[in-house]
Enzyme design. Structure first.
Site, mmCIF file in Angstrom:
data_model
loop_
_atom_site.group_PDB
_atom_site.id
_atom_site.type_symbol
_atom_site.label_atom_id
_atom_site.label_comp_id
_atom_site.label_asym_id
_atom_site.label_seq_id
_atom_site.Cartn_x
_atom_site.Cartn_y
_atom_site.Cartn_z
ATOM 1 N N ARG A 102 0.800 -0.659 0.494
ATOM 2 C CA ARG A 102 -0.084 0.565 -0.552
ATOM 3 C C ARG A 102 0.588 1.159 0.169
ATOM 4 O O ARG A 102 1.684 1.123 0.376
ATOM 5 C CB ARG A 102 -0.815 -0.137 1.292
ATOM 6 C CG ARG A 102 -1.936 -1.035 1.342
ATOM 7 C CD ARG A 102 -3.216 -0.328 2.095
ATOM 8 N NE ARG A 102 -3.191 -0.298 3.521
ATOM 9 C CZ ARG A 102 -3.968 0.275 3.939
ATOM 10 N NH1 ARG A 102 -4.834 0.530 3.734
ATOM 11 N NH2 ARG A 102 -3.533 0.398 5.420
ATOM 12 N N LYS A 119 3.232 -10.511 10.340
ATOM 13 C CA LYS A 119 2.614 -10.108 9.128
ATOM 14 C C LYS A 119 2.719 -11.794 7.970
ATOM 15 O O LYS A 119 4.262 -12.181 7.354
ATOM 16 C CB LYS A 119 2.730 -9.244 8.057
ATOM 17 C CG LYS A 119 2.250 -8.906 6.830
ATOM 18 C CD LYS A 119 2.486 -7.592 6.189
ATOM 19 C CE LYS A 119 1.828 -7.167 5.455
ATOM 20 N NZ LYS A 119 1.606 -5.227 5.689
ATOM 21 N N ARG A 157 -2.924 -0.829 14.053
ATOM 22 C CA ARG A 157 -1.603 -0.905 15.237
ATOM 23 C C ARG A 157 -2.362 -1.455 16.204
ATOM 24 O O ARG A 157 -3.455 -0.926 16.922
ATOM 25 C CB ARG A 157 -0.877 -0.137 15.269
ATOM 26 C CG ARG A 157 0.066 0.804 14.071
ATOM 27 C CD ARG A 157 0.671 -0.422 13.463
ATOM 28 N NE ARG A 157 1.707 0.486 12.389
ATOM 29 C CZ ARG A 157 1.507 -0.518 11.076
ATOM 30 N NH1 ARG A 157 0.055 -1.017 10.849
ATOM 31 N NH2 ARG A 157 1.981 0.116 9.907
HETATM 32 P P1 ATP Z 1 -0.987 -0.859 6.633
HETATM 33 O O1 ATP Z 1 -1.316 -1.305 7.815
HETATM 34 O O2 ATP Z 1 -0.729 0.744 7.097
HETATM 35 O O3 ATP Z 1 -1.016 -1.232 5.369
HETATM 36 P P2 ATP Z 1 1.513 -2.154 6.772
HETATM 37 O O4 ATP Z 1 3.172 -1.867 6.920
HETATM 38 O O5 ATP Z 1 0.888 -3.648 6.586
HETATM 39 O O6 ATP Z 1 0.958 -0.905 7.470
HETATM 40 P P3 ATP Z 1 1.530 -2.448 3.992
HETATM 41 O O7 ATP Z 1 1.716 -1.079 3.239
HETATM 42 O O8 ATP Z 1 0.216 -2.714 3.838
HETATM 43 O O9 ATP Z 1 2.457 -1.920 4.686
HETATM 44 O O10 ATP Z 1 2.792 -3.059 3.345
HETATM 45 C C1 ATP Z 1 4.046 -2.908 3.345
HETATM 46 C C2 ATP Z 1 5.033 -2.950 3.865
HETATM 47 O O11 ATP Z 1 4.752 -4.602 4.643
HETATM 48 C C3 ATP Z 1 6.217 -2.689 4.258
HETATM 49 O O12 ATP Z 1 6.651 -1.573 4.928
HETATM 50 C C4 ATP Z 1 7.518 -3.664 4.708
HETATM 51 O O13 ATP Z 1 7.205 -3.286 6.066
HETATM 52 C C5 ATP Z 1 6.157 -4.576 5.216
HETATM 53 N N1 ATP Z 1 6.597 -5.740 3.840
HETATM 54 C C6 ATP Z 1 7.782 -5.795 2.784
HETATM 55 N N2 ATP Z 1 7.805 -7.342 2.386
HETATM 56 C C7 ATP Z 1 7.959 -7.958 3.486
HETATM 57 C C8 ATP Z 1 6.898 -8.599 3.209
HETATM 58 N N3 ATP Z 1 7.739 -10.398 1.973
HETATM 59 N N4 ATP Z 1 6.283 -9.652 4.157
HETATM 60 C C9 ATP Z 1 6.010 -9.391 5.336
HETATM 61 N N5 ATP Z 1 5.851 -7.920 5.521
HETATM 62 C C10 ATP Z 1 7.010 -6.919 4.174
HETATM 63 C C1 BTN Z 2 0.262 -4.851 1.438
HETATM 64 O O1 BTN Z 2 0.567 -5.429 2.735
HETATM 65 O O2 BTN Z 2 0.673 -4.137 1.358
HETATM 66 C C2 BTN Z 2 -0.127 -5.800 0.176
HETATM 67 C C3 BTN Z 2 1.162 -6.425 -0.602
HETATM 68 C C4 BTN Z 2 0.373 -6.822 -1.876
HETATM 69 C C5 BTN Z 2 2.083 -7.505 -2.629
HETATM 70 C C6 BTN Z 2 1.472 -8.062 -4.082
HETATM 71 S S1 BTN Z 2 2.440 -9.768 -4.271
HETATM 72 C C7 BTN Z 2 1.375 -9.040 -6.011
HETATM 73 C C8 BTN Z 2 1.561 -7.941 -6.005
HETATM 74 N N1 BTN Z 2 2.019 -7.157 -7.389
HETATM 75 C C9 BTN Z 2 2.552 -6.082 -6.714
HETATM 76 O O3 BTN Z 2 3.419 -4.863 -6.692
HETATM 77 N N2 BTN Z 2 1.796 -6.030 -4.899
HETATM 78 C C10 BTN Z 2 0.982 -7.033 -5.023
#
Ligand code: ATP
Ligand code: BTN
Length: 320
Positions: free
Chosen positions: A117, A182, A317
């Site tokens: 996101r 996560k 959170r």
């Molecule tokens: P929000 O609650 O605002 O959505 P979030 O921390 O879940 O916050 P996202 O944008 O949904 O943020 O997900 C991107 C975040 O996930 C990155 O900032 C990183 O910390 C984390 N991330 C990136 N790659 C992975 C992965 N393969 N597995 C788990 N977490 C990851």
């Molecule tokens: C999140 O937690 O913010 C969402 C992560 C979504 C990742 C998937 S991987 C397949 C698809 N292609 C991308 O570039 N992002 C989503």
């Protein structure tokens, strides 16, 4: 798209799990030892661990269970495209919406620019996770699009449960969790409207057996291997299970809307009845999470009473 064929050939040879010397690899593929070393470095940048042992050569740190396009296409009725390496499966579909039919899917072994996101990076190691996107033409239009990450989340958890795996939960609005870490993230993006229908791409990244990369991921994360305590799952079967579950859930959502999903979400809500905070830019709301409402909004019991929040710029959170 860049040509990765030599790296993929090197990988194919290494995928037997044995040691291969630089010289033998070079001879087999028809390149120099120096070129082999350069390609190995390139593969390592895809997030795959390769050992080099003096006198023995190169070996993959863990066996590869690669996705198989023919197998996937035989198992599902949705059109399937599979790439070894891509920028982002979501971006690929967004760029080609007009050529796709609703329900089409795109998978990749590695994403060079996987995103979460608000443009945050999604770490996308080669061959050890799932990166799956589906195009959906939502007849109900943009107003109904907010619910999609919830619908798909419920479908993911239920598909995992059907495989006999318990304890996987949901974090509003777009994450799959296990023991407060996560496991997967969902990203829904819109490319515009045709008539009243919204053109959406739903993407999921799920960690399967990715090795520790916490220097790149700034929050607790887990993998399916950790959840079940072993590597005994088939990535192809998992991908099929998710494609089928999403397709079913999305059709059902089109017919009956959110109502059927509320109870299913709340049953597996990771934070239900726990203290949480909602972060909305500068504003923070604290209270006890009480699940979602009929529109997919998050219900928080605050000191002022029950409040409901919905929208894309909200982060939930724990506040324990
Ligand atoms: P929000 O609650 O605002 O959505 P979030 O921390 O879940 O916050 P996202 O944008 O949904 O943020 O997900 C991107 C975040 O996930 C990155 O900032 C990183 O910390 C984390 N991330 C990136 N790659 C992975 C992965 N393969 N597995 C788990 N977490 C990851
Ligand atoms: C999140 O937690 O913010 C969402 C992560 C979504 C990742 C998937 S991987 C397949 C698809 N292609 C991308 O570039 N992002 C989503």
């Amino acid at each position: 798209m860049k040509n990765h064929s030599t790296k993929l050939t090197v990988l194919k040879v290494l995928s037997d799990g044995a040691f291969h010397s630089g010289e033998a690899l070079g001879t087999r593929i028809g390149i120099s030892r120096a070129a082999v070393s350069k390609h190995i470095q390139g593969i390592q940048q895809w997030g795959l661990d390769i050992y080099r042992v003096q006198g023995k050569g190169y070996q993959l740190a863990q066996p590869l269970n690669m996705l198989d396009a023919d197998y996937l296409q035989n198992q599902v009725s949705n059109p399937v495209e599979l790439f070894p390496v891509i920028d982002s499966t979501n971006q690929y579909m967004l760029d080609r919406i007009s050529t796709l039919s609703s329900g089409a899917v795109c998978l990749a072994e590695h994403q060079e620019q996987g995103r979460g996101r608000r443009g945050r990076k999604w770490v996308s190691s080669f061959g050890t996770n799932l990166y799956l996107s589906m195009y959906w033409r939502l007849e109900a239009g943009v107003a109904a699009a907010m619910g999609l990450s919830l619908i798909v989340g419920v479908a993911i958890v239920e598909a995992i449960e059907q495989l006999g795996i318990e304890g996987v939960k949901l974090k509003w609005p777009n994450d799959v969790y296990y023991q407060d870490k996560k496991l997967a993230g969902i990203l829904v993006e819109m490319s515009g409207q045709t008539g009243g229908a919204a053109n959406l791409v739903i993407g999921m990244g799920m960690n399967l057996s990715m090795r520790d990369r916490d220097n790149e991921i700034d929050q607790p994360f887990t993998t399916l291997s950790e959840v079940i305590g072993n590597d005994h799952f088939d990535r192809n079967q998992l991908a099929v299970a998710f494609i089928q579950a999403w397709d079913r859930a999305l059709h059902h959502y089109e017919q009956v809307g959110m109502q059927d999903f509320v109870e299913r979400w709340n049953r597996t809500d990771n934070f239900i009845n726990r203290p949480v905070k909602l972060i909305m830019g500068q504003k923070i709301v604290t209270g006890i999470a009480r699940g979602i409402d009929d529109h997919g909004g998050i219900r928080i019991e605050t000191e002022h009473g029950m409040e409901t929040y919905i929208g894309g710029e909200i982060s939930l959170r724990s506040n324990e």
